[in-house]
Scaffold this active site. Structure first.
Site, PDB file in Angstrom:
ATOM      1  N   SER A 141      -0.467  -2.702 -10.261  1.00 49.41           N
ATOM      2  CA  SER A 141       0.734  -3.186  -9.545  1.00 49.41           C
ATOM      3  C   SER A 141       1.385  -4.243  -9.896  1.00 49.41           C
ATOM      4  O   SER A 141       0.478  -5.311 -10.562  1.00 49.41           O
ATOM      5  CB  SER A 141       0.302  -3.345  -7.917  1.00 49.41           C
ATOM      6  N   TYR A 154      -6.305  -6.082  -1.819  1.00 49.88           N
ATOM      7  CA  TYR A 154      -5.287  -5.523  -2.765  1.00 49.88           C
ATOM      8  C   TYR A 154      -5.212  -6.296  -4.000  1.00 49.88           C
ATOM      9  O   TYR A 154      -5.203  -5.730  -5.106  1.00 49.88           O
ATOM     10  CB  TYR A 154      -4.133  -5.245  -1.917  1.00 49.88           C
TER      11      TYR A 154
HETATM   12  P1  NAD Z   1       0.943   6.485  -0.769  1.00 50.23           P
HETATM   13  O1  NAD Z   1       0.396   6.164   0.465  1.00 50.23           O
HETATM   14  O2  NAD Z   1       2.194   7.253  -0.709  1.00 50.23           O
HETATM   15  O3  NAD Z   1      -0.068   7.497  -1.939  1.00 50.23           O
HETATM   16  C1  NAD Z   1      -1.656   7.173  -2.075  1.00 50.23           C
HETATM   17  C2  NAD Z   1      -2.176   8.498  -2.000  1.00 50.23           C
HETATM   18  O4  NAD Z   1      -3.503   8.120  -2.309  1.00 50.23           O
HETATM   19  C3  NAD Z   1      -2.160   9.065  -0.495  1.00 50.23           C
HETATM   20  O5  NAD Z   1      -1.983  10.562  -0.826  1.00 50.23           O
HETATM   21  C4  NAD Z   1      -3.575   8.944  -0.178  1.00 50.23           C
HETATM   22  O6  NAD Z   1      -4.040  10.168   0.881  1.00 50.23           O
HETATM   23  C5  NAD Z   1      -4.357   8.762  -1.367  1.00 50.23           C
HETATM   24  N1  NAD Z   1      -5.807   8.269  -1.231  1.00 50.23           N
HETATM   25  C6  NAD Z   1      -5.957   7.139  -0.438  1.00 50.23           C
HETATM   26  N2  NAD Z   1      -7.156   6.636  -0.490  1.00 50.23           N
HETATM   27  C7  NAD Z   1      -7.992   7.722  -1.300  1.00 50.23           C
HETATM   28  C8  NAD Z   1      -9.214   7.833  -1.666  1.00 50.23           C
HETATM   29  N3  NAD Z   1     -10.234   7.158  -1.178  1.00 50.23           N
HETATM   30  N4  NAD Z   1      -9.430   8.909  -2.374  1.00 50.23           N
HETATM   31  C9  NAD Z   1      -8.404   9.844  -2.841  1.00 50.23           C
HETATM   32  N5  NAD Z   1      -7.315   9.623  -2.499  1.00 50.23           N
HETATM   33  C10 NAD Z   1      -6.762   8.746  -1.475  1.00 50.23           C
HETATM   34  O7  NAD Z   1       1.177   5.238  -1.744  1.00 50.23           O
HETATM   35  P2  NAD Z   1       1.662   5.050  -3.194  1.00 50.23           P
HETATM   36  O8  NAD Z   1       2.607   3.963  -3.026  1.00 50.23           O
HETATM   37  O9  NAD Z   1       2.299   6.579  -3.835  1.00 50.23           O
HETATM   38  O10 NAD Z   1       0.274   4.580  -3.973  1.00 50.23           O
HETATM   39  C11 NAD Z   1      -0.058   5.100  -5.281  1.00 50.23           C
HETATM   40  C12 NAD Z   1      -0.420   4.079  -6.111  1.00 50.23           C
HETATM   41  O11 NAD Z   1       0.401   3.264  -6.449  1.00 50.23           O
HETATM   42  C13 NAD Z   1      -1.542   3.104  -5.464  1.00 50.23           C
HETATM   43  O12 NAD Z   1      -2.626   2.802  -6.377  1.00 50.23           O
HETATM   44  C14 NAD Z   1      -0.636   1.998  -5.033  1.00 50.23           C
HETATM   45  O13 NAD Z   1      -1.593   0.777  -4.801  1.00 50.23           O
HETATM   46  C15 NAD Z   1       0.117   1.759  -6.183  1.00 50.23           C
HETATM   47  N6  NAD Z   1       1.380   1.036  -6.085  1.00 50.23           N
HETATM   48  C16 NAD Z   1       2.164   1.347  -5.012  1.00 50.23           C
HETATM   49  C17 NAD Z   1       3.374   0.382  -4.904  1.00 50.23           C
HETATM   50  C18 NAD Z   1       4.417   0.810  -3.961  1.00 50.23           C
HETATM   51  O14 NAD Z   1       5.288  -0.141  -3.552  1.00 50.23           O
HETATM   52  N7  NAD Z   1       4.360   1.892  -3.028  1.00 50.23           N
HETATM   53  C19 NAD Z   1       3.368  -0.698  -5.592  1.00 50.23           C
HETATM   54  C20 NAD Z   1       2.585  -0.918  -6.614  1.00 50.23           C
HETATM   55  C21 NAD Z   1       1.342   0.002  -6.787  1.00 50.23           C
END
Ligand code: NAD
Length: 272
Positions: A141, A154
Site C-alpha cells: 500500500s 496496518y
Molecule cells: P476488500 O475488503 O474489498 O477485499 C479484501 C478481501 O480479502 C476480502 O474479500 C476479504 O474477505 C479477504 N480477506 C480478509 N481477510 C482474509 C483472510 N484472513 N484470509 C483470506 N482472505 C481474507 O479490500 P481491497 O481494497 O480489495 O484489499 C485488497 C488488498 O489491497 C489488501 O491487501 C489491502 O490492504 C490492499 N490495499 C487496498 C487499498 C484500498 O484503498 N482499497 C489501498 C492500498 C492497499
C-alpha cells in the site's frame, strides 16, 4: 492487452471482493487458469460463479493459517503440479489510536496482512519453482510508504510487506531462483476495505465515509495497472494519482510529509 496470461496458473487470495475480484476478472478474461481463495465463502462463490470456466479451482482459506496454505499447496501439487503466479492480495484494516487497539486486534492485522504474505510465499515457493518462470505479486500500500494517525497495525504490516518484498526479490535473484517479485502500492481504491475495518475506538468516527470520499480509483482500474506491472515485471507498481503524489512527497519531505499528506487526505478534518 497481452495474451501472456493464457493458460497461466494464477492463484489470487482475497478474490471475493475489491482488487482481488477485479484482478481475477481481468486475468480470467485473458485466458488465465485461476485458483481463487477468500475467507468469505459467499463472496468467493459469487466471484467464481461470475467467472465460470476461468476458475480452475477455488477454496475457502484463511491466509493467516499455515495449515490452510499447506492444504492449498497439496491440492495445487496434485492438480497442476506447478504455479505460475501467486498474488498475495487478501488484507484487512483496523482503525483507532494505538492505546485503544488491543494486542489481539494489532496481531490479527499483522497475521493477515504480513504473515499471510510470508507464509504464502514460503508454502508456494516449491510450486513457483516448478513453473517456467514464477512470479510473486505482493499487495502492499502507499501506507507502506507514508503514515497517517489511527492505523498503526496496518502501517506496520504494509511497511513490512514492502520490506519483505524488496528483500525477497534479492534473495530470489542471488539464490538464482527462477522467480520474480513485484510489490503493488495502491493509493485509495474504492473497495470494502474501510467498511470492513475493525475498530475498538471509543470515539466513533466515520472512517468508511471518509475513505469513500477520498478513494479515487476503481478496482477495475487498479486491476489494469497491476496486470501491466506484472507483464512488464515492474518491481514497484504505484496505483492512482494519489499514490504517485505520495511517492514524490515522501522523497521531498521524508520526515514532514504528513503535514501535507494529512491535509490532502482530509485526515485533519476527520480527526478534528
Ligand atoms: P476488500 O475488503 O474489498 O477485499 C479484501 C478481501 O480479502 C476480502 O474479500 C476479504 O474477505 C479477504 N480477506 C480478509 N481477510 C482474509 C483472510 N484472513 N484470509 C483470506 N482472505 C481474507 O479490500 P481491497 O481494497 O480489495 O484489499 C485488497 C488488498 O489491497 C489488501 O491487501 C489491502 O490492504 C490492499 N490495499 C487496498 C487499498 C484500498 O484503498 N482499497 C489501498 C492500498 C492497499
Amino acid at each position: 492487452m497481452s495474451s501472456l496470461w493464457k493458460d497461466k496458473v494464477i492463484l489470487i487470495t482475497g478474490a471475493g471482493s475489491g482488487i482481488g475480484q477485479a484482478l481475477a476478472t481481468l486475468l480470467g478474461g485473458l485466458g488465465a487458469k485461476l485458483i481463487l481463495t477468500d475467507i468469505n465463502k459467499q463472496n468467493l462463490a459469487d466471484t467464481c460463479k461470475a467467472l465460470e470456466s476461468a476458475v480452475q479451482y477455488s477454496k475457502v482459506a484463511d491466509v493467516s493459517s499455515r495449515s490452510d496454505w499447506q492444504a492449498l499447496a497439496a491440492d495445487i501439487d496434485r492438480n497442476t503440479g506447478y504455479l505460475d503466479v501467486l498474488v498475495n492480495n487478501a488484507g484487512m484494516s483496523s482503525f483507532g489510536f494505538f492505546d485503544e487497539t488491543s494486542e489481539h486486534l494489532f496481531n490479527k492485522v499483522l497475521n493477515v496482512n504480513l504473515h499471510g504474505v510470508v507464509i504464502g510465499c514460503r508454502e508456494m515457493l516449491p510450486l513457483l519453482e516448478k513453473a517456467k518462470r514464477g512470479l510473486i505479486v505482493n499487495v502492499a500500500s502507499i501506507f507502506g510508504l507514508i503514515t497517517m494517525p489511527m492505523m498503526t497495525p496496518y502501517h506496520t504490516s504494509k511497511f513490512a510487506v514492502r520490506g519483505f518484498s524488496e528483500a525477497l526479490k534479492q534473495d530470489m535473484l542471488y539464490a538464482k531462483k527462477n522467480i520474480d517479485v513485484i510489490c503493488v502500492m495502491p493509493g485509495g481504491i474504492k473497495t470494502n476495505i474501510a467498511k470492513c475495518a475493525e475498530t475498538e475506538a471509543t470515539q466513533k468516527r466515520d472512517f468508511a465515509g471518509h475513505f469513500a470520499q477520498h478513494a479515487l480509483t476503481s478496482p477495475e482500474q487498479a486491476a489494469k495497472v497491476i496486470e501491466k506491472g506484472m507483464r512488464k515485471n515492474r518491481f514497484r507498481v504505484l496505483i492512482g494519482i494519489d499514490a504517485r503524489i505520495v511517492d514524490v512527497l515522501y522523497k521531498l519531505l521524508p520526515t514532514n510529509y504528513y503535514k501535507v499528506s494529512n491535509t490532502l487526505m482530509g485526515v485533519n478534518k476527520l480527526l478534528r
